[in-house]
Structures are given as C-alpha cells and as structure tokens.
Design a protein around this motif. Structure first.
Motif, PDB file in Angstrom:
ATOM      1  N   TYR A 118      30.467  80.811  43.685  1.00 38.31           N
ATOM      2  CA  TYR A 118      29.463  79.855  44.159  1.00 38.31           C
ATOM      3  C   TYR A 118      29.618  79.629  45.664  1.00 38.31           C
ATOM      4  CZ  TYR A 118      27.238  75.349  45.076  1.00 38.31           C
ATOM      5  OH  TYR A 118      26.480  74.358  45.632  1.00 38.31           O
ATOM      6  N   ILE A 119      30.852  79.392  46.100  1.00 33.89           N
ATOM      7  CA  ILE A 119      31.083  79.094  47.533  1.00 33.89           C
ATOM      8  C   ILE A 119      30.663  80.281  48.391  1.00 33.89           C
ATOM      9  CG2 ILE A 119      32.870  78.613  49.267  1.00 33.89           C
ATOM     10  CD1 ILE A 119      34.409  77.117  46.989  1.00 33.89           C
ATOM     11  N   ILE A 120      31.071  81.471  47.987  1.00 35.89           N
ATOM     12  CA  ILE A 120      30.729  82.657  48.785  1.00 35.89           C
ATOM     13  C   ILE A 120      29.211  82.867  48.809  1.00 35.89           C
ATOM     14  CG2 ILE A 120      30.928  85.188  48.841  1.00 35.89           C
ATOM     15  CD1 ILE A 120      33.841  84.867  48.100  1.00 35.89           C
ATOM     16  N   ASN A 121      28.582  82.726  47.660  1.00 36.88           N
ATOM     17  CA  ASN A 121      27.120  82.934  47.606  1.00 36.88           C
ATOM     18  C   ASN A 121      26.381  81.915  48.467  1.00 36.88           C
ATOM     19  OD1 ASN A 121      27.429  85.054  45.925  1.00 36.88           O
ATOM     20  ND2 ASN A 121      27.080  83.902  44.033  1.00 36.88           N
TER      21      ASN A 121
ATOM     22  N   VAL B 151      36.098  76.959  53.579  1.00 37.88           N
ATOM     23  CA  VAL B 151      34.705  76.889  53.148  1.00 37.88           C
ATOM     24  C   VAL B 151      34.638  76.197  51.784  1.00 37.88           C
ATOM     25  CG1 VAL B 151      32.570  78.205  52.842  1.00 37.88           C
ATOM     26  CG2 VAL B 151      34.378  79.139  54.293  1.00 37.88           C
ATOM     27  N   GLY B 152      33.791  75.185  51.680  1.00 37.84           N
ATOM     28  CA  GLY B 152      33.647  74.489  50.397  1.00 37.84           C
ATOM     29  C   GLY B 152      32.701  73.310  50.555  1.00 37.84           C
ATOM     30  N   THR B 153      32.357  72.667  49.533  1.00 42.33           N
ATOM     31  CA  THR B 153      33.102  72.632  48.305  1.00 42.33           C
ATOM     32  C   THR B 153      32.137  72.634  47.129  1.00 42.33           C
ATOM     33  OG1 THR B 153      34.683  71.259  47.039  1.00 42.33           O
ATOM     34  CG2 THR B 153      33.281  70.132  48.582  1.00 42.33           C
ATOM     35  N   THR B 154      32.710  72.534  45.944  1.00 37.40           N
ATOM     36  CA  THR B 154      31.900  72.452  44.731  1.00 37.40           C
ATOM     37  C   THR B 154      31.932  71.006  44.237  1.00 37.40           C
ATOM     38  OG1 THR B 154      33.848  73.017  43.452  1.00 37.40           O
ATOM     39  CG2 THR B 154      32.408  74.841  44.104  1.00 37.40           C
ATOM     40  N   ASP B 155      31.165  70.715  43.231  1.00 38.89           N
ATOM     41  CA  ASP B 155      31.146  69.351  42.686  1.00 38.89           C
ATOM     42  C   ASP B 155      30.798  69.459  41.204  1.00 38.89           C
ATOM     43  OD1 ASP B 155      30.837  66.643  42.163  1.00 38.89           O
ATOM     44  OD2 ASP B 155      29.828  66.236  44.062  1.00 38.89           O
ATOM     45  N   THR B 156      31.837  69.592  40.380  1.00 41.64           N
ATOM     46  CA  THR B 156      31.583  69.785  38.948  1.00 41.64           C
ATOM     47  C   THR B 156      32.412  68.805  38.118  1.00 41.64           C
ATOM     48  OG1 THR B 156      33.209  71.584  39.087  1.00 41.64           O
ATOM     49  CG2 THR B 156      30.901  72.227  38.962  1.00 41.64           C
ATOM     50  N   ASP B 157      31.805  68.318  37.055  1.00 47.55           N
ATOM     51  CA  ASP B 157      32.511  67.430  36.133  1.00 47.55           C
ATOM     52  C   ASP B 157      33.754  68.136  35.610  1.00 47.55           C
ATOM     53  OD1 ASP B 157      32.210  64.859  35.353  1.00 47.55           O
ATOM     54  OD2 ASP B 157      30.331  65.211  34.271  1.00 47.55           O
ATOM     55  N   TYR B 158      34.820  67.368  35.355  1.00 48.05           N
ATOM     56  CA  TYR B 158      36.101  68.011  35.028  1.00 48.05           C
ATOM     57  C   TYR B 158      36.859  67.165  34.021  1.00 48.05           C
ATOM     58  CZ  TYR B 158      40.755  70.006  36.076  1.00 48.05           C
ATOM     59  OH  TYR B 158      41.988  70.616  36.004  1.00 48.05           O
ATOM     60  N   ASP B 159      37.456  67.814  33.007  1.00 51.94           N
ATOM     61  CA  ASP B 159      38.297  67.023  32.102  1.00 51.94           C
ATOM     62  C   ASP B 159      39.541  67.792  31.653  1.00 51.94           C
ATOM     63  OD1 ASP B 159      37.185  68.823  30.437  1.00 51.94           O
ATOM     64  OD2 ASP B 159      36.113  67.389  29.167  1.00 51.94           O
ATOM     65  N   GLU B 160      40.039  68.657  32.554  1.00 50.23           N
ATOM     66  CA  GLU B 160      41.274  69.381  32.205  1.00 50.23           C
ATOM     67  C   GLU B 160      42.485  68.743  32.906  1.00 50.23           C
ATOM     68  OE1 GLU B 160      40.437  73.689  32.667  1.00 50.23           O
ATOM     69  OE2 GLU B 160      38.373  72.997  32.484  1.00 50.23           O
ATOM     70  N   SER B 161      43.524  69.546  33.173  1.00 51.57           N
ATOM     71  CA  SER B 161      44.781  68.996  33.714  1.00 51.57           C
ATOM     72  C   SER B 161      44.587  68.294  35.057  1.00 51.57           C
ATOM     73  CB  SER B 161      45.790  70.143  33.878  1.00 51.57           C
ATOM     74  OG  SER B 161      46.738  69.807  34.859  1.00 51.57           O
ATOM     75  N   ARG B 162      45.085  67.058  35.123  1.00 53.63           N
ATOM     76  CA  ARG B 162      45.025  66.327  36.397  1.00 53.63           C
ATOM     77  C   ARG B 162      46.051  66.863  37.387  1.00 53.63           C
ATOM     78  NH1 ARG B 162      43.484  62.775  32.564  1.00 53.63           N
ATOM     79  NH2 ARG B 162      41.962  61.191  33.162  1.00 53.63           N
ATOM     80  N   GLU B 163      47.165  67.389  36.840  1.00 52.05           N
ATOM     81  CA  GLU B 163      48.267  67.806  37.709  1.00 52.05           C
ATOM     82  C   GLU B 163      47.917  69.066  38.494  1.00 52.05           C
ATOM     83  OE1 GLU B 163      48.860  66.242  34.866  1.00 52.05           O
ATOM     84  OE2 GLU B 163      49.880  64.612  35.922  1.00 52.05           O
ATOM     85  N   GLU B 164      47.107  69.939  37.886  1.00 54.01           N
ATOM     86  CA  GLU B 164      46.928  71.239  38.520  1.00 54.01           C
ATOM     87  C   GLU B 164      45.491  71.745  38.430  1.00 54.01           C
ATOM     88  OE1 GLU B 164      48.666  75.055  37.024  1.00 54.01           O
ATOM     89  OE2 GLU B 164      50.297  74.392  38.308  1.00 54.01           O
ATOM     90  N   PRO B 165      44.581  71.106  39.156  1.00 61.02           N
ATOM     91  CA  PRO B 165      43.219  71.635  39.148  1.00 61.02           C
ATOM     92  C   PRO B 165      43.191  72.977  39.888  1.00 61.02           C
ATOM     93  CG  PRO B 165      43.436  69.853  40.747  1.00 61.02           C
ATOM     94  CD  PRO B 165      44.749  69.952  40.053  1.00 61.02           C
ATOM     95  N   LEU B 166      42.568  73.978  39.293  1.00 57.20           N
ATOM     96  CA  LEU B 166      42.521  75.292  39.944  1.00 57.20           C
ATOM     97  C   LEU B 166      41.080  75.692  40.195  1.00 57.20           C
ATOM     98  CD1 LEU B 166      45.207  77.143  37.786  1.00 57.20           C
ATOM     99  CD2 LEU B 166      45.469  76.348  40.139  1.00 57.20           C
ATOM    100  N   ALA B 167      40.873  76.445  41.266  1.00 58.32           N
ATOM    101  CA  ALA B 167      39.530  76.961  41.540  1.00 58.32           C
ATOM    102  C   ALA B 167      39.241  78.089  40.558  1.00 58.32           C
ATOM    103  CB  ALA B 167      39.472  77.473  42.961  1.00 58.32           C
ATOM    104  N   SER B 168      38.098  78.007  39.878  1.00 54.80           N
ATOM    105  CA  SER B 168      37.775  79.039  38.888  1.00 54.80           C
ATOM    106  C   SER B 168      37.050  80.204  39.549  1.00 54.80           C
ATOM    107  CB  SER B 168      36.876  78.443  37.811  1.00 54.80           C
ATOM    108  OG  SER B 168      35.613  78.184  38.392  1.00 54.80           O
ATOM    109  N   ARG B 169      36.848  81.254  38.780  1.00 53.98           N
ATOM    110  CA  ARG B 169      36.094  82.421  39.284  1.00 53.98           C
ATOM    111  C   ARG B 169      34.713  81.984  39.740  1.00 53.98           C
ATOM    112  NH1 ARG B 169      36.599  86.216  34.114  1.00 53.98           N
ATOM    113  NH2 ARG B 169      35.506  84.420  33.299  1.00 53.98           N
TER     114      ARG B 169
END
Ligand SMILES: Cc1cc2nc3c(=O)[nH]c(=O)nc-3n(C[C@H](O)[C@H](O)[C@H](O)COP(=O)(O)OP(=O)(O)OC[C@H]3O[C@@H](n4cnc5c(N)ncnc54)[C@H](O)[C@@H]3O)c2cc1C
Length: 539
Positions: A299-302, A276-294
């Motif tokens: 958001y996905i469940i709601n 189930v997904g997905t989200t679409d948010t601007d991002y500027d952290e680690s390219r190597e290891e993007p993680l799903a946040s709380r």
C-alpha cells in the motif's frame, strides 16, 4: 520505591508517562514511574516522528487540536528541545490548476495563521511546476501542476521520550524500566499504590502513592480489566506502518505529503534516508509486537508511486516499522481514521487517574492535564505546571555550541559532521558522551561504516540512558534497526560486548540479549521477504 510514599506513581514510560513524571516532579511533587519494557518501547518509538499541527485535521474542522499542537511545535523547536526537534519542509503537490489550488492554499494559510504570532518556522509558499522540477526532480510532472511548500518539525521520538525521562529524574523522579505494574493496591475504595514486578528478577514490591496515574497507551483497556476498574472510555488500536528507503531512491530537497482516500501519506526526510508512511488500519493482535504486513508495504509503495518517477521498488526497502495508535473511542463502529485525536483524562476511582489518546506533539499538554487531575486527589496546594518554559536536558546552550562546531571538532578530535550529529542527539551533553574517548580512542570509531553513530554513543546508552539490552540500543537509543541494511545484525556481537561490560553480563546473558534481538529482526525480515515475493508475482 518500596520505602517512600509518593505523591504520584506513573504507570507507563511512553511520551505521556514520562511527560507526566516531569510535569509532576517539576511542580515539587514526589514521583515514581514504572515502565514494563523500555522507554518508548510502545507507540512512542514508532510514530511518523512529526511534531506537527496535523494539516489533515483542518479538514475535520478540529481547529482547537491544530492550534494547540502548533503551539507545542513552536515551544519544542524554540525552547524545550531545539537540539532534538527540527524544522522540516513538506511539499503538497497539486494535480489541478484552479479549484484545488484555492482550496489547499486557504488550508495552508489557515494552518500558518493558527500558530498566532509565533514564527519559529517559515510561512508556506506556492511553487510552480518548474520550481518543483528543480527542487523535487522525482515528482511526476505529468500529474503535478504545481504545489505548496510548508513547514512542520520532526524528532527522533524514542530519543526524545528517553530525554524527558532523564529530565524528570534530574528533578527528582524515581524512574525504572523493566518494571511492570501488576495490580493496584486498594484501601477500601481508594487506590493507594500498586504492586509492581521487576521483570528481570521476578521480585515484586508494593509502591505506595497518594495518586496513581496510568498512561499506558494501547495497554489501557487490558489494564483497566486487570485492575477491576470500570473505565470511562475505551482505547481502540489502529496500526500504522512505515518503510525506510535510501536517500537516492527519491530525488528531492523537501518532504512530500499526498492525500490518500483514507488519510495522508508522508515522504519524510530522515538523515540521508526517507521514511514513507503511514497506514491506518483497525488492529486487534499483539500489542507488544505490531509488524508491518505485506499489504502495508504494498500500500505504501503504491501510494508513493502515484507521484514518484522513477518509482519506488520493494528491493529498495531498508527497513520497516509499525506502531499502534491509541485512539479514544466511545462508539465501537466508527472507522479509526474518523476517531478524534484528542485526549481523554478519566478519574472515577479515588486515587486513580488515567489518560490516553492525543498525539505525540501534544504530550506536554496531556501531562499537564493529567497532573491537574491527579492534584485533586492529593488534597494539598500544588503550583501550576512549569513545563512550558522547562527545557529538557541537553537543550541548554545548544545554539551556542552549534556556532562552535569547528572548535568542538578540534577539541574532541572528530570531524565537523560528527560534532553536528552529536549535538543534534545530545545537545550540551556532548562532553559527557565523548569524555570516555579521551582514554579509549576506539570509542570514536563508527559502529556501522555508513551510519554516523560512534561506539561512544553505545557506551553512553548504558551508562547514562538506561539501555539494558541489544534491542534497546539498536532499536531506540540509536535507530540502527531500521537504518542499517542488515538491521545491525553484523554488529550485535560488538554492541553486546560494549554494553555487557558495563552491565556485568555473563556469557549466557550476552548470548540471550543477542538472540532476542535476532528473533525480533527475523520476524520483521520474513515479512519483507514475503512482500518482495508477492510484488514480483504481481509485476
Ligand atoms: C503509526 C503512527 C504514527 C504516528 N505519528 C505521529 C506523528 O507523526 N506525530 C504525532 O504527534 N503523533 C503521532 N502518533 C501518535 C503518537 O505516537 C502517540 O499518541 C504517542 O506515542 C502515545 O504515547 P503514550 O505514552 O500514550 O503510549 P506508549 O508510547 O505506547 O506508552 C505506553 C507505555 O506503557 C507501558 N506499559 C504497558 N503496560 C504496562 C504495565 N502493566 N506496567 C508498566 N508499564 C506498562 C508500555 O510498555 C509503553 O511503553 C503516531 C502514532 C502511530 C501509531
């Protein structure tokens, strides 16, 4: 790689890089490809795994993109990779009787019409509320008045990318993972190759190439900077997260797509589970290891729970994964959902081409465009692309083998479901996968009791598919990392044992590979646990 001078050197082993290697090699060019991590280790293993025209791009009047992607969908399902790319049905629920039905119906008709006369997938149809209650009992009939069922296709993205790499190798491309491109080699203003480093040994060599093509996805901007070349475009990153839940969490015979305020949410059948997904948010952290946040998980469940009854609960989540969309941008202020999904080929320095953007679905077209541009730097006559009819390994004979499942089950001494599972992952290479099991019947045992993977597949991952670590095997050659409730942690020792024997690992190397995988998983799990705590407080 150090000895030869190649026509084309490709940087990046995501779907676009391996697609470029295949396109170029099959035109008769000499090709090398370097990937700093593993095949599909970047975005190409973390997509929604849909081979689709993109229904939502119709609303953005992006008809060219939709038509092109639908054409690719058709080619993949019918010719290029029918063993890997499968039709999947989606239900678009309607919440209102007249206006919405007309509007969405017109969109569906346009979506089906844009594929022209090609018909690998069925035409859409309207479903009554009663019919929906039969085929998707988990949908809330108090808010859903009817719906449209339409078809797209799905793929195990990491497996597909690796299979394209193997096909390119079959046609002569020299391909290596764990090899990072550090800098370009210049002769005056011309790029004449690259300095690359084996990240496991630290050895560095210079690879000579008449053209270097960069297909580095979200790594494009930092690499341009490192190379000291001025880019013609920028790549913005947008994060998309997914959750995986068990099959019985949602009772439905079809996938579901719902509109959200910013985009769409997919409920996608994945074996006996749901993604189930997905989200679409601007991002500027680690390219190597993007993680799903709380927040991503909530958001996905709601969003899914807007149409589901019984509702999804956090504790049902088996796994999460998140990837970064490489979106081509010229305006730094535009929201990522509005950015074009089309691709850009850039070539302003002699001997150097870069490509980014697009969608997984259109990798073949992107590869063809990039190679067409690269040819301009070669100063020789090169045949047109042949990939439109070039099946990837395993596709040959697939439909005949699917008709022979009972015979194959008897031949290999496995049940029919296992044969089907293997054919849908290896196609006609099934014999290569199972032949070591003639001597070692333990290879026919399952890796994890409630998932269909066999030990023979783990062995094959290292003997034929370029896997070099526990993570490669659990996260990309198989998808145990998000399909098993414990992310495969209970089987890391046996996996490391099987692959370590082939790779000649010492006890220290085996331990290190296991530890690396455990660390990756613990970072993901921490986030899931935090997500659970937050929900409990809210509810
Ligand atoms: C959440 C999400 C959902 C998506 N869903 C879909 C979908 O359902 N359908 C669809 O069609 N598209 C989808 N997409 C888009 C699609 O996944 C991407 O467009 C595609 O995978 C990009 O592939 P790529 O090869 O350009 O990049 P990547 O797969 O990221 O490949 C780039 C590679 O370059 C390597 N690299 C980086 N630096 C170096 C270096 N110095 N030397 C050597 N190698 C290097 C990286 O390790 C990486 O493997 C989705 C994307 C996201 C994020």
């Amino acid at each position: 790689m150090a000895r030869e001078e190649f026509d084309v050197l490709v940087i990046g082993g995501g779907v676009n890089g391996v697609g470029i290697a295949l396109d170029a090699a099959s035109r008769g060019l000499s090709v090398a490809l370097v990937e700093s991590s593993d095949f599909a280790a970047g975005t190409s293993s973390k997509s929604s795994k849909l081979i689709h025209g993109g229904l939502r791009y119709l609303e953005q009047y992006d008809f060219k993109l939709v038509r092109e992607a639908l054409n690719e969908r058709e080619l993949m399902v019918s010719t290029l990779s029918p063993h890997l790319v499968k039709p999947v049905s989606f239900l678009y629920p309607l919440q209102e009787k007249l206006k919405e039905r007309t509007y969405v119906g017109a969109g569906m008709a346009l979506y089906d019409a844009l594929r022209g006369f090609k018909r690998a997938l069925p035409w859409h149809k309207h479903l009554s509320q009663k019919r929906i209650s039969e085929i998707a009992p988990s949908l809330r009939l108090d808010v859903i008045t009817g719906g449209y069922q339409y078809f797209d296709a799905q793929v195990d993205d990491a497996r597909h990318t690796m299979s394209i790499a193997r096909t390119a190798a079959k046609y002569g491309a020299v391909i290596t993972t764990r090899t990072r491109c550090d800098e370009l080699v210049m002769k005056g203003k011309r790029v004449i190759g690259a300095q690359v480093t084996d990240v496991e040994t630290g050895n560095s060599i210079s690879v000579k190439a008449k053209t270097t093509v960069m297909a580095a996805g979200v790594w494009t901007d930092p690499l341009y900077k490192k190379f000291g070349i001025k880019p013609g475009y920028a790549v913005r990153m947008s994060k998309g997260a997914h959750i995986v839940v068990p099959g019985d969490a949602i009772k439905s015979e079809t996938g579901v797509i719902i509109k959200t305020d910013v985009s769409v949410l997919f409920i996608i059948p994945w074996g006996d589970k749901w993604i189930v997904g997905t989200t679409d948010t601007d991002y500027d952290e680690s390219r190597e290891e993007p993680l799903a946040s709380r927040d991503d998980v909530s958001y996905i469940i709601n969003q899914a729970n807007r149409v589901l009854e019984p509702k999804l609960r956090r504790e049902q989540v088996i796994g999460v994964f998140a990837g970064l969309r490489p979106l081509v941008s010229t305006d730094p202020d535009s929201p990522t959902t509005k950015l074009s999904r089309e691709h850009v080929v850039d070539s302003q320095t002699p001997g150097f081409v870069s490509i980014a953007g697009g969608k997984y679905t259109t990798y073949r077209v992107m590869a063809e465009d990039a190679v067409n541009e690269a040819i301009n730097h070669l100063r020789k006559i090169v045949p047109d692309s042949v990939t439109e009819t070039l099946a990837i390994i395993g596709a040959d004979g697939y439909s005949a083998l699917m008709n022979q499942i009972p015979r194959l089950a008897k031949l290999y001494g496995v049940d029919e479901l296992t044969v089907e599972h293997l054919l849908n992952r290896y196609g006609s290479l099934i014999d290569e996968v199972l032949s070591p099991a003639v001597q070692r019947t333990d290879l026919l045992d399952r890796v994890v009791p409630d998932l269909p993977y066999l030990n023979a597949e783990i062995l094959y991952a290292v003997t034929h598919e370029g896997a070099l670590s526990v993570d490669d095997v659990l996260s990309r050659r198989t998808r145990i990392s998000f399909e098993a409730k414990d992310q495969g942690l209970s089987v890391v020792d046996s996996i490391a044992h099987i692959i370590g024997e082939v790779l000649g690992w010492s006890a220290k190397e085996r331990k290190a590979s296991i530890a690396h995988y455990r660390e990756l998983i613990s970072r993901q799990n921490d986030i899931l646990i935090q997500a659970k705590e937050v929900t409990e407080k809210v509810s």
